[in-house]
Design an enzyme around this catalytic site. Structure first.
Site, PDB file in Angstrom:
ATOM      1  N   MET A  88     -28.120  25.772  53.209  1.00  0.00           N
ATOM      2  CA  MET A  88     -29.477  25.729  53.757  1.00  0.00           C
ATOM      3  C   MET A  88     -30.482  25.602  52.613  1.00  0.00           C
ATOM      4  O   MET A  88     -31.677  25.853  52.797  1.00  0.00           O
ATOM      5  CB  MET A  88     -29.755  26.970  54.601  1.00  0.00           C
ATOM      6  CG  MET A  88     -28.800  27.061  55.805  1.00  0.00           C
ATOM      7  SD  MET A  88     -29.487  27.934  57.239  1.00  0.00           S
ATOM      8  CE  MET A  88     -29.805  29.543  56.531  1.00  0.00           C
ATOM      9  N   GLY A  89     -30.012  25.182  51.438  1.00  0.00           N
ATOM     10  CA  GLY A  89     -30.923  24.959  50.329  1.00  0.00           C
ATOM     11  C   GLY A  89     -31.358  26.250  49.652  1.00  0.00           C
ATOM     12  O   GLY A  89     -30.747  27.299  49.838  1.00  0.00           O
ATOM     13  N   HIS A  91     -24.169  29.051  45.335  1.00  0.00           N
ATOM     14  CA  HIS A  91     -23.967  27.679  45.813  1.00  0.00           C
ATOM     15  C   HIS A  91     -23.344  26.803  44.721  1.00  0.00           C
ATOM     16  O   HIS A  91     -22.475  25.974  44.979  1.00  0.00           O
ATOM     17  CB  HIS A  91     -25.302  27.048  46.222  1.00  0.00           C
ATOM     18  CG  HIS A  91     -26.011  27.716  47.347  1.00  0.00           C
ATOM     19  ND1 HIS A  91     -27.151  28.458  47.157  1.00  0.00           N
ATOM     20  CD2 HIS A  91     -25.749  27.761  48.675  1.00  0.00           C
ATOM     21  CE1 HIS A  91     -27.582  28.921  48.336  1.00  0.00           C
ATOM     22  NE2 HIS A  91     -26.737  28.520  49.270  1.00  0.00           N
ATOM     23  N   VAL A 101     -20.288  35.430  44.626  1.00  0.00           N
ATOM     24  CA  VAL A 101     -20.889  35.478  43.281  1.00  0.00           C
ATOM     25  C   VAL A 101     -22.013  36.508  43.290  1.00  0.00           C
ATOM     26  O   VAL A 101     -22.815  36.552  44.226  1.00  0.00           O
ATOM     27  CB  VAL A 101     -21.426  34.087  42.872  1.00  0.00           C
ATOM     28  CG1 VAL A 101     -22.101  34.151  41.511  1.00  0.00           C
ATOM     29  CG2 VAL A 101     -20.301  33.059  42.868  1.00  0.00           C
ATOM     30  N   ARG A 118     -31.929  34.811  50.444  1.00  0.00           N
ATOM     31  CA  ARG A 118     -32.840  35.809  51.019  1.00  0.00           C
ATOM     32  C   ARG A 118     -33.224  36.903  50.019  1.00  0.00           C
ATOM     33  O   ARG A 118     -34.143  37.678  50.293  1.00  0.00           O
ATOM     34  CB  ARG A 118     -32.230  36.418  52.286  1.00  0.00           C
ATOM     35  CG  ARG A 118     -32.185  35.437  53.459  1.00  0.00           C
ATOM     36  CD  ARG A 118     -31.785  36.123  54.765  1.00  0.00           C
ATOM     37  NE  ARG A 118     -31.991  35.253  55.927  1.00  0.00           N
ATOM     38  CZ  ARG A 118     -31.046  34.527  56.523  1.00  0.00           C
ATOM     39  NH1 ARG A 118     -29.812  34.564  56.056  1.00  0.00           N
ATOM     40  NH2 ARG A 118     -31.322  33.765  57.563  1.00  0.00           N
TER      41      ARG A 118
END
Lengths: 279, 279
Positions: free
Chosen positions: A30-31, A37, A176, A187
Site C-alpha cells: 500500500m506504499g 517492504h 523486519v 502506520r
C-alpha cells in the site's frame, strides 16, 4: 524502471518480459515503503527475473471508521526507493482502474479470517483477498512476496492460493524491526514520540514471552499474560493477545504444536500488530 | 485424447502445449454430455489450438435438497462423445482433487446472483463461480465457452472475469434445442414421456412471447403472462417467468433495452430453465 498506471499497459509490459522467458515476482504494497517492504523486494529479486511492486491503498480492506483517508502516501519517495533497490516496474493504479462502479465479485475466506484482525476489522480480509487475487490476475506473476508481520494475512493468502488453485507461488518473508525492536509498519508514522516509546512494550513483551517459552513454559495463558501486562503498563489499549495454531489459527491452551503469539494493540489512535512464532 | 485426473497431470499436459505456443480453450461441464455441450466444443475448436472439456459434478453448487446424488453420470459415453468430436483432453477430477477437507475460500457475486436461479437456489452461484475460477486457474485456459441456456450463469461468469481481472476470454454460445424445441439439458433425462411432452409448453410459450414482442408488445407483464398461462395449462409448476435487463438482471416493466425473458419451471420433480433474448 517503468511506472504502470493501467491494466492494459501492465499486461503489455509484463507479457513482453514473459515472451523473453523471464519470470515475474510481485510485491503487493500500500506504499509509504519502509525497509520491511524493501526486504520483500530483495527476496523477490532472488526469486524471479523481474520484480514488480504494486502500490495501491485498497479502499475495500478499510472499514468505515478506519484510516483510509489519512493512510500515509508519498509516491515520489516510494518511486525513489524502488528505483534505488532495482525494481523493474511499479504498478500504481487508481481506484477507477481497480474497481468498476458496479463491482460485485469478492473472494472470501471463511475460516482463518474469523479471528484476530478479522474479528476486529469486519470485511478487512475480504478486501485483501479480493485485491490480491486481482493483482495476481493483472500481473500473472510467478511468485509473490508477503511479509510475516501480517501473519494472518499471509496465512489467508496461502489458503486462497490453495483453495482456488491460483498458479502463483507465495513466499512469506521475515518480519523486519527497527533497531530498537518495533515492528516496521507504515502506520508507525502516526505515533507521537511518546507513543513510539510506549509502543515498544509490544516487541518487548513478545521477546519476554519467547524467552519464557524457551525456558519451558507451554501454557498459552501465561505467555499472553506476560505480554498483556507489559502493554497495559505502558498505557496501550489491547485488541488481542493470542496464541494460535499456526495452520488453523485456532486458539491453543497449551503450545504443543507450531504456534504464533500475536498481538494487536492501540497506542493513541494507532493500531499496531506484531507476532512471534513459537516452535 | 488424454484423460486427466489430477491437477499436477493437467498442468503438465497443458504446459507442454503452451510451450509449443498452442492456445487452450476450456469447456466446463458436469458431464452427461448432449449436443448442446458438443456445440460448445465446436465453438472451442474455432477459438483455440487445443480443447479441454472438464467433467465434474460440482457438489458446492447443489443445495441440500437438490439432485446432486442422482445427477446423471456416464463417463464412458462422455469420453466417446469427446473423442468423436476431436477434444484433446478431458479433465475429470474427483471431489478430493477439487476440495480440501478444510476448504474455506469462495468467490461470490453479490448483485446479478440475487435474482432468478440465485433467489431460488441459495449458494448455487457461489459454487459455480468458485469452481469455474478453480478450473480457469488449473487449466490457465485462454478462452472458455459457456452455453446461453444458463444465461444468468454466463452473465455472472463474465462479471467475475471483469471484477477479478481473470485473464480468460469468455464466449457465450447459442442455446441448442431438441428438434421439437425443448432446450437441451442433462436434466431432461429425468422427464417421463408425459412430462417431456408437457415441458414443451416452456419453449412454446417463449416462442409465442417472442412473436408478440416482434408484433410490438413491450409490456413485460403481457409477455410473462402468456408464458405463465401456457406452462400452467400444461401442469407445470412455475418458479419464475421474468423479463430482465440483459446487463444488470434488474426487472423491466417495459422492454425498452436489450432484455432476456427467462423461465424456470418444474415438471414433476424436474426443474427446467430456458430463455429468449428480446432485442
Amino acid at each position: 524502471m517503468i511506472i504502470l498506471r493501467s491494466i492494459a499497459d501492465t499486461r503489455a509490459a509484463l507479457d513482453s518480459w514473459r515472451r523473453r522467458g523471464q519470470t515475474i515476482a510481485l510485491v503487493p504494497t500500500m506504499g509509504y515503503l519502509h525497509e520491511g517492504h524493501m526486504s520483500l523486494v530483495d527476496e523477490a529479486k532472488k526469486r524471479a527475473d523481474r520484480v514488480v511492486v504494486s502500490i495501491y491503498v485498497n479502499p475495500t480492506q478499510f472499514g468505515p471508521n478506519e484510516d483510509l483517508d489519512k493512510y500515509p502516501r508519498d509516491f515520489a519517495r516510494d518511486e525513489a526507493c524502488c528505483r534505488a533497490r532495482g525494481v523493474d516496474a511499479i504498478f500504481y493504479p487508481d481506484n477507477a482502474v481497480m474497481y468498476c462502479p458496479d463491482h460485485s465479485c469478492w473472494v472470501t475466506e471463511e475460516s482463518l479470517s474469523q479471528t484476530m484482525c478479522g474479528a476486529a476489522r469486519p470485511g478487512h480480509f475480504r478486501g485483501v483477498t479480493t485485491v490480491v487475487l486481482k493483482l495476481f490476475n493483472i500481473t500473472r506473476c510467478d511468485v509473490a512476496i508477503f511479509g510475516r508481520k501480517d501473519a494472518q494475512q499471509a496465512l489467508i493468502i496461502c489458503r486462497m492460493v490453495r483453495d482456488l488453485n491460483v498458479p502463483v507461488e507465495i513466499v512469506v518473508a521475515p518480519l523486519v524491526r527497527e533497531p530498537d525492536g518495533l515492528a516496521m509498519s507504515s502506520r508507525n508514522k502516526y505515533l507521537s514520540d511518546d507513543e513510539r516509546r510506549r509502543a515498544l512494550s509490544i516487541a518487548n513483551g513478545l521477546n519476554q514471552a519467547t524467552a519464557l517459552f524457551a525456558g519451558g513454559q507451554r501454557q498459552a495463558a501465561a505467555l499472553c499474560d506476560l505480554v498483556k501486562t507489559g502493554i497495559a503498563n505502558a498505557g496501550g489499549n489491547i485488541d488481542y493477545v493470542v496464541v494460535m495454531d499456526r495452520d488453523s489459527l485456532r486458539p491453543l491452551a497449551t503450545v504443543d504444536r507450531p504456534a504464533v503469539l500475536a498481538v494487536a494493540a492501540f497506542f493513541g489512535k494507532t493500531r499496531l500488530i506484531d507476532n512471534v512464532f513459537l516452535d
